[in-house]
Design an enzyme around this catalytic site. Structure first.
Site, PDB file in Angstrom:
ATOM      1  N   LYS A  22      -9.226   6.022  -2.215  1.00  0.00           N
ATOM      2  CA  LYS A  22      -7.998   6.386  -1.485  1.00  0.00           C
ATOM      3  C   LYS A  22      -6.752   6.016  -2.284  1.00  0.00           C
ATOM      4  CE  LYS A  22      -6.214   3.543   1.688  1.00  0.00           C
ATOM      5  NZ  LYS A  22      -4.800   3.173   1.523  1.00  0.00           N
ATOM      6  N   ASN A  23      -6.702   4.792  -2.771  1.00  0.00           N
ATOM      7  CA  ASN A  23      -5.473   4.304  -3.409  1.00  0.00           C
ATOM      8  C   ASN A  23      -5.232   4.873  -4.793  1.00  0.00           C
ATOM      9  OD1 ASN A  23      -4.838   2.976  -1.130  1.00  0.00           O
ATOM     10  ND2 ASN A  23      -5.518   0.965  -1.841  1.00  0.00           N
ATOM     11  N   CYS A 116       5.469  -3.143   8.137  1.00  0.00           N
ATOM     12  CA  CYS A 116       4.019  -3.008   8.043  1.00  0.00           C
ATOM     13  C   CYS A 116       3.388  -4.271   8.608  1.00  0.00           C
ATOM     14  CB  CYS A 116       3.607  -2.821   6.577  1.00  0.00           C
ATOM     15  SG  CYS A 116       1.830  -2.672   6.361  1.00  0.00           S
ATOM     16  N   ARG A 121       6.928  -5.557   2.959  1.00  0.00           N
ATOM     17  CA  ARG A 121       6.560  -4.708   1.814  1.00  0.00           C
ATOM     18  C   ARG A 121       7.781  -3.965   1.287  1.00  0.00           C
ATOM     19  NH1 ARG A 121       1.101  -1.534   3.106  1.00  0.00           N
ATOM     20  NH2 ARG A 121       1.025  -1.381   0.838  1.00  0.00           N
ATOM     21  N   ASP A 310      -7.293  -6.493  -0.497  1.00  0.00           N
ATOM     22  CA  ASP A 310      -7.861  -5.514   0.438  1.00  0.00           C
ATOM     23  C   ASP A 310      -9.301  -5.837   0.826  1.00  0.00           C
ATOM     24  OD1 ASP A 310      -6.101  -2.669  -1.059  1.00  0.00           O
ATOM     25  OD2 ASP A 310      -5.445  -4.277   0.280  1.00  0.00           O
ATOM     26  N   ARG A 402      -8.072   5.770   8.348  1.00  0.00           N
ATOM     27  CA  ARG A 402      -7.082   5.962   7.282  1.00  0.00           C
ATOM     28  C   ARG A 402      -7.703   5.788   5.900  1.00  0.00           C
ATOM     29  NH1 ARG A 402      -1.306   3.855   8.717  1.00  0.00           N
ATOM     30  NH2 ARG A 402      -1.045   4.962   6.746  1.00  0.00           N
TER      31      ARG A 402
END
Ligand code: EPZ
Length: 425
Positions: A22-23, A116, A121, A310, A402
């Site tokens: 994803k990132n 967030c 952030r 993460d 997500r």
């Protein structure tokens, strides 16, 4: 809105294929803005965030076509520089359009990303870097306007209070590919997602050296061509399945990702007595039942190649399953502990001391209703549900969608018992 019901105490066994990262995808999709040519991105996971990002690109004028599952064709022939609040507010990764639009159009206007739950952030480093390339920054009614009469290569130190910035590095590298002169980024992020992006940009004709190191040198080009690129496997998804296999004392093979990218986690597992083999040739890791032999661990989240933030929430669950006292200190997002109260609801014996979670194992988890607050916290609640007595109900499961493609399905194929039910609560 859905919730999931997880029947606990099931051992996971079998093989799981990891989806695209994803990132890595966000910045790569944004890279299509750097050229008028056709771009093709493959191994793109079907995720809520990816669909949002593609929608955002379409609002900028990018022609997008889904060629087949996971394969997208993009062409940014006629584009605008203004992004809508409606999309940007829903996804922080939208900031990845800044660098390519500045490089290509010398301007971009986008809403300042909001708050967030995982912590503060800011994007000050992104803006500082663009200013160093010659941009003027102004803000009006919550909209940031970045403009440049002329861009000029420069040296940029991108280290912040919490170390390097991943999307900040992506933005500056992309802007610099079309900026006349030489740009040197010091304290750049070294994440595999950045390395993958730089390789894609090289395929477009960009001149980049020092890829994967904290010092990246870019020589600006007049223009770039299209790309046809396959995204790397998702490291965080792979790490999440690795931990799922360990806490259920299962025999798992996890493939379609690069094991080296998970060096920090595999190093800890080796230290604490984990039983696993690495097959770099076939891009896979195999773990064997070893829960009762594992020793407690102490770790701290750091920029790559350190332990990834993460995976912090998921690692808390592992710490709670291992006899003894484990410690995890969060250095990237010091407040990123929304999962703690929910894990305590399931019986997790955790104490939070500033930015350190003190984990007393083995905790006796028993099923309950819990609330997901963000992407990685929801993954941790799934993991705790897998080892809880009885049924666990995870609410607001849209957070998980997500960033994890077909997560329930993949877990059920390994022997879990997870079902989605409408959440009328
Ligand atoms: C990326 O976010 C990831 N998101 C995040 O993953 C991940 O947690 C993070 O990198 C760190 O690894 C994407 O790639 C889309 P940063 P990013 O800029 O780039 C501070 C997930 O779960 N900072 O590297 O936004 C910042 O506050 C998500 O998939 C500044 O102070 O993170 C943080 O403390 C969550 N000023 C630290 O640096 C800036 O201008 C690292 O942030 C930028 C960042």
């Amino acid at each position: 809105m859905d919730k999931v019901c997880i029947q606990g105490e099931k051992q996971l066994n079998g093989t799981v294929h990891i989806s695209g990262a994803k990132n890595a995808c966000m910045a790569m999709l944004a890279a299509s803005l750097l050229t008028e040519d056709v771009c093709i991105l493959r191994n793109v996971p079907d995720l809520r965030d990816v669909r949002f990002f593609i929608q955002l690109l379409e609002t900028l004028g990018v022609k997008v076509e889904k060629l087949s599952p996971g394969e997208w064709k993009l062409q940014a022939a006629n584009i605008t520089h203004e992004a809508s609040y409606d999309l940007v507010r829903q996804m922080r990764a939208s900031v990845c359009i800044m660098g390519p639009l500045v490089g290509r159009l010398h301007k971009v206007s986008l809403p300042l990303p909001g708050g967030c739950v995982i912590g503060n952030r800011p994007i000050d480093l992104h803006l500082y870097g663009l200013q160093k390339l010659g941009c003027k920054i102004s803000m009006n009614s919550g909209i940031i306007h970045v403009t440049a009469d002329q861009l000029r290569g420069n040296s940029i130190f991108l280290g912040g209070r919490f170390g390097s910035t991943v999307t900040g590095t992506a933005n500056l590298v992309m802007a610099a590919t079309l900026t006349p002169g030489t740009t040197i980024i010091e304290s750049a992020a070294c994440e595999p997602e950045i390395v993958d992006l730089c390789k894609l940009l090289q395929q477009m004709g960009a001149s980049i050296e020092g890829i994967g190191s904290p010092r990246i040198t870019i020589v600006g080009q007049k223009q770039l061509r299209g790309f046809d690129y396959t995204v790397i496997g998702d490291i965080i998804e792979a790490g999440t399945f690795l931990i799922a296999g360990l806490i259920t004392n299962g025999h798992l093979k996890i493939d379609q990702f690069c094991p080296e990218h998970l060096g920090a986690l595999l190093h800890i597992l080796e230290e604490i007595g984990g039983k696993f083999t690495i097959d770099t040739h076939h891009n896979s890791v195999e773990i064997f039942p070893c829960l009762d032999q594992l020793k407690p661990f102490h770790t701290t989240t750091l920029p790559y190649p350190g332990f990834p933030t993460d995976l912090q929430a998921q690692m808390c669950v592992l710490g709670l399953c291992i006899p003894g006292l484990s410690l995890i200190t969060e250095r990237i997002y010091p407040q990123r502990f929304m999962h703690v109260a929910e894990l305590q609801r399931l019986g997790g014996n955790i104490i939070l001391e500033n930015s350190t979670a003190i984990l007393q194992g083995p905790s006796r988890f028993s099923g309950a209703d819990v609330m997901a607050s963000d992407l990685r916290a929801s993954a941790a609640l799934y993991l705790a549900g897998l080892v809880s007595k009885g049924e666990t109900f995870v609410h607001r499961v849209y957070h998980l969608d997500r960033g994890y493609e077909n997560f329930d399905q993949k877990l059920n194929q390994l022997g879990a018992s997870i079902k989605r039910i409408p959440d009328n609560s």
